[in-house]
Design a protein around this motif. Structure first.
Motif, PDB file in Angstrom:
ATOM      1  N   GLY A   6       0.577  -1.555  -0.204  1.00 11.80           N
ATOM      2  CA  GLY A   6      -0.019  -0.405   0.112  1.00 11.80           C
ATOM      3  C   GLY A   6       0.813   1.543   0.075  1.00 11.80           C
ATOM      4  N   VAL A   7       0.481   2.191   0.537  1.00 13.01           N
ATOM      5  CA  VAL A   7       0.634   3.735   0.309  1.00 13.01           C
ATOM      6  C   VAL A   7       2.400   3.666   1.349  1.00 13.01           C
ATOM      7  N   VAL A   8       2.232   2.825   2.837  1.00 11.91           N
ATOM      8  CA  VAL A   8       3.794   3.015   2.886  1.00 11.91           C
ATOM      9  C   VAL A   8       4.785   2.125   2.501  1.00 11.91           C
ATOM     10  N   ALA A   9       4.112   1.384   2.137  1.00 10.78           N
ATOM     11  CA  ALA A   9       5.226   0.727   1.624  1.00 10.78           C
ATOM     12  C   ALA A   9       5.927   1.064   0.205  1.00 10.78           C
TER      13      ALA A   9
ATOM     14  N   PHE B 252       3.752 -10.259  -1.252  1.00  9.25           N
ATOM     15  CA  PHE B 252       2.300  -9.857  -0.862  1.00  9.25           C
ATOM     16  C   PHE B 252       1.055  -9.083  -0.960  1.00  9.25           C
ATOM     17  N   GLU B 253       0.709  -9.151  -1.624  1.00 10.84           N
ATOM     18  CA  GLU B 253      -0.468  -8.029  -1.805  1.00 10.84           C
ATOM     19  C   GLU B 253      -1.528  -8.742  -2.294  1.00 10.84           C
ATOM     20  N   PRO B 254      -2.946  -8.972  -1.687  1.00  6.24           N
ATOM     21  CA  PRO B 254      -4.347  -9.627  -1.908  1.00  6.24           C
ATOM     22  C   PRO B 254      -5.077  -8.559  -3.503  1.00  6.24           C
TER      23      PRO B 254
ATOM     24  N   GLY C 161      -4.549  -6.476  -8.548  1.00  5.82           N
ATOM     25  CA  GLY C 161      -4.640  -4.923  -9.595  1.00  5.82           C
ATOM     26  C   GLY C 161      -2.664  -4.414  -9.184  1.00  5.82           C
ATOM     27  N   ARG C 162      -3.268  -4.140  -7.540  1.00  8.91           N
ATOM     28  CA  ARG C 162      -2.152  -2.947  -6.545  1.00  8.91           C
ATOM     29  C   ARG C 162      -1.122  -4.802  -7.053  1.00  8.91           C
ATOM     30  N   MET C 163      -1.344  -5.874  -6.873  1.00  9.04           N
ATOM     31  CA  MET C 163       0.048  -6.204  -6.663  1.00  9.04           C
ATOM     32  C   MET C 163       0.903  -6.874  -7.999  1.00  9.04           C
TER      33      MET C 163
ATOM     34  N   VAL D  81      -4.657  -6.342  10.086  1.00 11.50           N
ATOM     35  CA  VAL D  81      -4.488  -8.218  10.070  1.00 11.50           C
ATOM     36  C   VAL D  81      -2.750  -8.167   9.904  1.00 11.50           C
ATOM     37  N   HIS D  82      -1.753  -6.953  11.222  1.00 14.94           N
ATOM     38  CA  HIS D  82      -0.850  -7.561  10.921  1.00 14.94           C
ATOM     39  C   HIS D  82      -0.398  -8.887  12.063  1.00 14.94           C
ATOM     40  N   VAL D  83      -1.408  -8.707  12.953  1.00 12.95           N
ATOM     41  CA  VAL D  83      -0.798 -10.486  14.195  1.00 12.95           C
ATOM     42  C   VAL D  83      -1.102 -11.912  13.331  1.00 12.95           C
TER      43      VAL D  83
ATOM     44  N   GLU E 272       5.320  -3.221  10.741  1.00 17.50           N
ATOM     45  CA  GLU E 272       4.953  -1.689  11.366  1.00 17.50           C
ATOM     46  C   GLU E 272       4.525  -1.233  12.021  1.00 17.50           C
ATOM     47  N   LYS E 273       4.145  -0.204  12.919  1.00 19.61           N
ATOM     48  CA  LYS E 273       3.634   0.438  13.992  1.00 19.61           C
ATOM     49  C   LYS E 273       1.826   0.683  13.785  1.00 19.61           C
ATOM     50  N   PRO E 274       1.417   1.068  14.513  1.00 19.03           N
ATOM     51  CA  PRO E 274       1.545   0.007  15.795  1.00 19.03           C
ATOM     52  C   PRO E 274       1.641  -1.660  15.474  1.00 19.03           C
TER      53      PRO E 274
ATOM     54  N   THR F 133     -12.012   7.290   3.096  1.00 20.71           N
ATOM     55  CA  THR F 133     -12.297   6.611   3.894  1.00 20.71           C
ATOM     56  C   THR F 133     -11.009   5.532   4.874  1.00 20.71           C
ATOM     57  N   ARG F 134     -10.090   6.785   3.846  1.00 18.00           N
ATOM     58  CA  ARG F 134      -8.637   6.029   4.384  1.00 18.00           C
ATOM     59  C   ARG F 134      -8.520   6.321   5.935  1.00 18.00           C
ATOM     60  N   ARG F 135      -8.690   7.538   5.987  1.00 16.89           N
ATOM     61  CA  ARG F 135      -8.593   8.838   7.740  1.00 16.89           C
ATOM     62  C   ARG F 135      -9.863   7.385   8.089  1.00 16.89           C
TER      63      ARG F 135
ATOM     64  N   GLU G 130      11.445  13.848   9.341  1.00 18.92           N
ATOM     65  CA  GLU G 130      11.796  12.802  10.900  1.00 18.92           C
ATOM     66  C   GLU G 130      11.059  11.702  10.911  1.00 18.92           C
ATOM     67  N   LYS G 131      11.369  10.917   8.914  1.00 18.83           N
ATOM     68  CA  LYS G 131      11.041   9.322   8.644  1.00 18.83           C
ATOM     69  C   LYS G 131      12.036   9.721   8.776  1.00 18.83           C
ATOM     70  N   ASN G 132      13.020   7.548   8.744  1.00 12.99           N
ATOM     71  CA  ASN G 132      14.271   7.351   7.748  1.00 12.99           C
ATOM     72  C   ASN G 132      14.695   6.199   7.518  1.00 12.99           C
TER      73      ASN G 132
HETATM   74  N1  NAD Z   1       6.165   4.457   9.509  1.00  9.82           N
HETATM   75  C1  NAD Z   1       4.774   5.314   9.006  1.00  9.82           C
HETATM   76  O1  NAD Z   1       5.686   6.570   8.747  1.00  9.82           O
HETATM   77  C2  NAD Z   1       3.937   5.255   8.938  1.00  9.82           C
HETATM   78  C3  NAD Z   1       3.508   5.473   7.418  1.00  9.82           C
HETATM   79  C4  NAD Z   1       2.235   5.115   7.529  1.00  9.82           C
HETATM   80  C5  NAD Z   1       1.676   3.850   7.540  1.00  9.82           C
HETATM   81  N2  NAD Z   1       2.023   3.055   8.808  1.00  9.82           N
HETATM   82  C6  NAD Z   1       1.066   1.611   9.474  1.00  9.82           C
HETATM   83  O2  NAD Z   1       1.470   0.816   7.759  1.00  9.82           O
HETATM   84  C7  NAD Z   1       0.764  -0.074   7.833  1.00  9.82           C
HETATM   85  C8  NAD Z   1       0.217  -0.072   6.585  1.00  9.82           C
HETATM   86  O3  NAD Z   1      -0.315   1.597   5.907  1.00  9.82           O
HETATM   87  P1  NAD Z   1      -0.266   2.089   4.779  1.00  9.82           P
HETATM   88  O4  NAD Z   1      -1.187   3.614   4.870  1.00  9.82           O
HETATM   89  O5  NAD Z   1       0.636   1.581   3.924  1.00  9.82           O
HETATM   90  O6  NAD Z   1      -1.800   1.370   4.426  1.00  9.82           O
HETATM   91  P2  NAD Z   1      -2.850   0.848   2.984  1.00  9.82           P
HETATM   92  O7  NAD Z   1      -4.085   0.057   3.049  1.00  9.82           O
HETATM   93  O8  NAD Z   1      -2.480   2.419   1.650  1.00  9.82           O
HETATM   94  O9  NAD Z   1      -1.816  -0.650   2.658  1.00  9.82           O
HETATM   95  C9  NAD Z   1      -2.039  -1.883   2.804  1.00  9.82           C
HETATM   96  C10 NAD Z   1      -2.272  -2.100   1.590  1.00  9.82           C
HETATM   97  O10 NAD Z   1      -2.313  -4.248   2.997  1.00  9.82           O
HETATM   98  C11 NAD Z   1      -2.926  -4.430   1.842  1.00  9.82           C
HETATM   99  N3  NAD Z   1      -3.649  -6.044   2.876  1.00  9.82           N
HETATM  100  C12 NAD Z   1      -5.148  -5.565   2.784  1.00  9.82           C
HETATM  101  N4  NAD Z   1      -4.444  -6.966   3.786  1.00  9.82           N
HETATM  102  C13 NAD Z   1      -3.297  -7.734   3.806  1.00  9.82           C
HETATM  103  C14 NAD Z   1      -3.208  -8.815   4.752  1.00  9.82           C
HETATM  104  N5  NAD Z   1      -3.456  -9.913   5.189  1.00  9.82           N
HETATM  105  N6  NAD Z   1      -1.856  -9.119   3.609  1.00  9.82           N
HETATM  106  C15 NAD Z   1      -0.994  -8.067   3.370  1.00  9.82           C
HETATM  107  N7  NAD Z   1      -1.740  -7.275   2.911  1.00  9.82           N
HETATM  108  C16 NAD Z   1      -2.590  -7.241   3.135  1.00  9.82           C
HETATM  109  C17 NAD Z   1      -3.853  -4.099   1.417  1.00  9.82           C
HETATM  110  O11 NAD Z   1      -4.575  -4.600   0.250  1.00  9.82           O
HETATM  111  C18 NAD Z   1      -3.357  -2.425   0.887  1.00  9.82           C
HETATM  112  O12 NAD Z   1      -2.633  -2.602  -0.891  1.00  9.82           O
HETATM  113  C19 NAD Z   1      -0.075   0.287   8.942  1.00  9.82           C
HETATM  114  O13 NAD Z   1       0.511   0.118   9.872  1.00  9.82           O
HETATM  115  C20 NAD Z   1       0.706   1.765   8.884  1.00  9.82           C
HETATM  116  O14 NAD Z   1      -0.224   2.646  10.732  1.00  9.82           O
HETATM  117  C21 NAD Z   1       3.536   3.579   8.657  1.00  9.82           C
END
Ligand code: NAD
Length: 341
Positions: free
Chosen positions: A10-13, A33-35, A38-40, A75-77, A93-95, A170-172, A288-290
């Protein structure tokens, strides 16, 4: 080369993890791995990743040495459980988790499999944050007694600005449903306070404000922390700071107040400085991030078994507990709107 697999493109990746992994000597991004297929496909093509999967079983069998979890927090767990089953070390990733119990479970599962679990608190790795750690250790401002850590922003706004002001963001909303700004974002500041001071948090008090009344969690929050060493930290964090305005604004500040001076990191002004009886000293300002620094630490931890400054799962669990319980405390004492009594 250590072969890394990433879960959740997703976004942070895309802006943080994937480019950083690809720039880190000793690491290679082998698979994603991305469910969302299209995004994968798009991520695999954009970053020229060797392999992409929508099936987690095939992903884990694709020749990996370690896994990075960048999926949504709920879904981290499940992803950490899978990594433990397939015998892969994890940077998550956090949390780390949605609750302390969930974090405890993740730690138990990874410990049972004799695998390390780290948490992606990227703020620690900003050269400015590392410099603050050094300044505190060297008593550059005497004894540090008080921290003010502020991040007020809009979590991309109530409505999606790119698509016009009538499209709901919807993200917020998702981040508010997951626990709000302290659980999602304030965990970075709580982690920094513990890490900079090297002093455990012994009491946490959370107070909330609801700019949007409909959320369960407060969208603007204040947290007061007492440390074992007698220091105090205040975290102010918002997802409602100008969330309805056209041009976004934010406030991002670290202030460490000591017996002999102040350390100030002000993102709005681009200023990082130490103020002491000898005068003001400007330091190199870094964002602030690295992610690169975090991945250099991850590579080193995987290679040597020494985690150094890389946050451990225990750090993630303590911070999750504090953020979650302070948010719950704020919710439990929520004032009624419109009541003047
Ligand atoms: N460290 C930072 O600065 C920072 C910044 C943003 C987000 N984050 C954290 O990173 C994580 C992801 O945030 P994001 O903003 O990229 O979210 P996002 O919604 O943009 O991306 C998440 C991705 O995970 C995919 N996904 C859904 N279910 C899944 C599963 N079971 N297994 C694997 N992938 C799955 C989604 O389809 C989506 O592409 C969150 O925990 C968020 O808190 C950290």
């Amino acid at each position: 080369m250590i072969r890394v697999g990433l879960m959740g493109a997703g976004v942070v990746a895309s802006y943080g993890h994937i480019p950083a992994i690809q720039r880190t000597p000793g690491l290679v991004l082998k698979s994603i791995f991305e469910p969302d297929s299209g995004r994968m496909m798009a991520t695999k093509a954009d970053f020229k990743v060797d392999q992409g999967f929508t099936d987690s079983d095939l992903f884990f069998r694709s020749g990996l040495d370690a896994v990075v979890v960048t999926s949504p927090a709920p879904v981290h767990v499940a992803n950490v459980e899978l990594a433990a089953r397939y015998g892969k070390p994890v940077l998550c990733e956090k949390p780390l988790a949605m609750t302390e119990a969930e974090a405890e479970h993740m730690i138990g599962v990874m410990r049972g499999a004799k695998l390390p679990l780290y948490v992606g608190f990227t703020y620690r790795f900003s050269p400015s944050a590392m410099e603050i750690k050094r300044l505190v250790r060297e008593r550059a401002i005497g004894e540090v007694r008080d921290l003010r850590l502020i991040y007020n922003w809009d979590c991309h706004g109530r409505c999606d600005r790119d698509q016009g002001m009538h499209v709901f963001n919807t993200r917020r909303q998702g981040r508010m449903d997951e626990g709000g700004p302290m659980v999602d974002c304030g965990v970075h500041q709580i982690d920094l306070a513990r890490w900079w001071l090297g002093s455990e948090i012994v009491r946490a008090t959370g107070v909330g404000a609801w700019v949007d009344a409909e959320h369960t969690a407060p969208d603007h929050m204040y947290l007061h922390l007492d440390h074992a060493g007698g220091q105090h930290t205040m975290v102010e964090i918002s997802y409602a700071y100008g969330h309805t305005i056209k041009e976004p604004r934010s406030q991002f500040l670290y202030e460490l107040i000591g017996t002999d001076g102040i350390i100030r990191y002000d993102r709005n002004a681009g200023v990082f400085e130490v103020l002491t009886p000898a005068g003001a000293r400007r330091l190199d300002y870094h964002e602030e991030k690295n992610f690169d620094g975090m991945y250099r630490a991850f590579e080193q931890a995987l290679r040597t078994g020494e985690h150094g400054d890389l946050p451990t799962a225990e750090d993630g669990m303590v911070v999750t507990r504090i953020a979650r319980s302070a948010t719950d405390q704020a919710i439990a004492s929520r004032p009624r709107l419109g009541s003047n009594a």
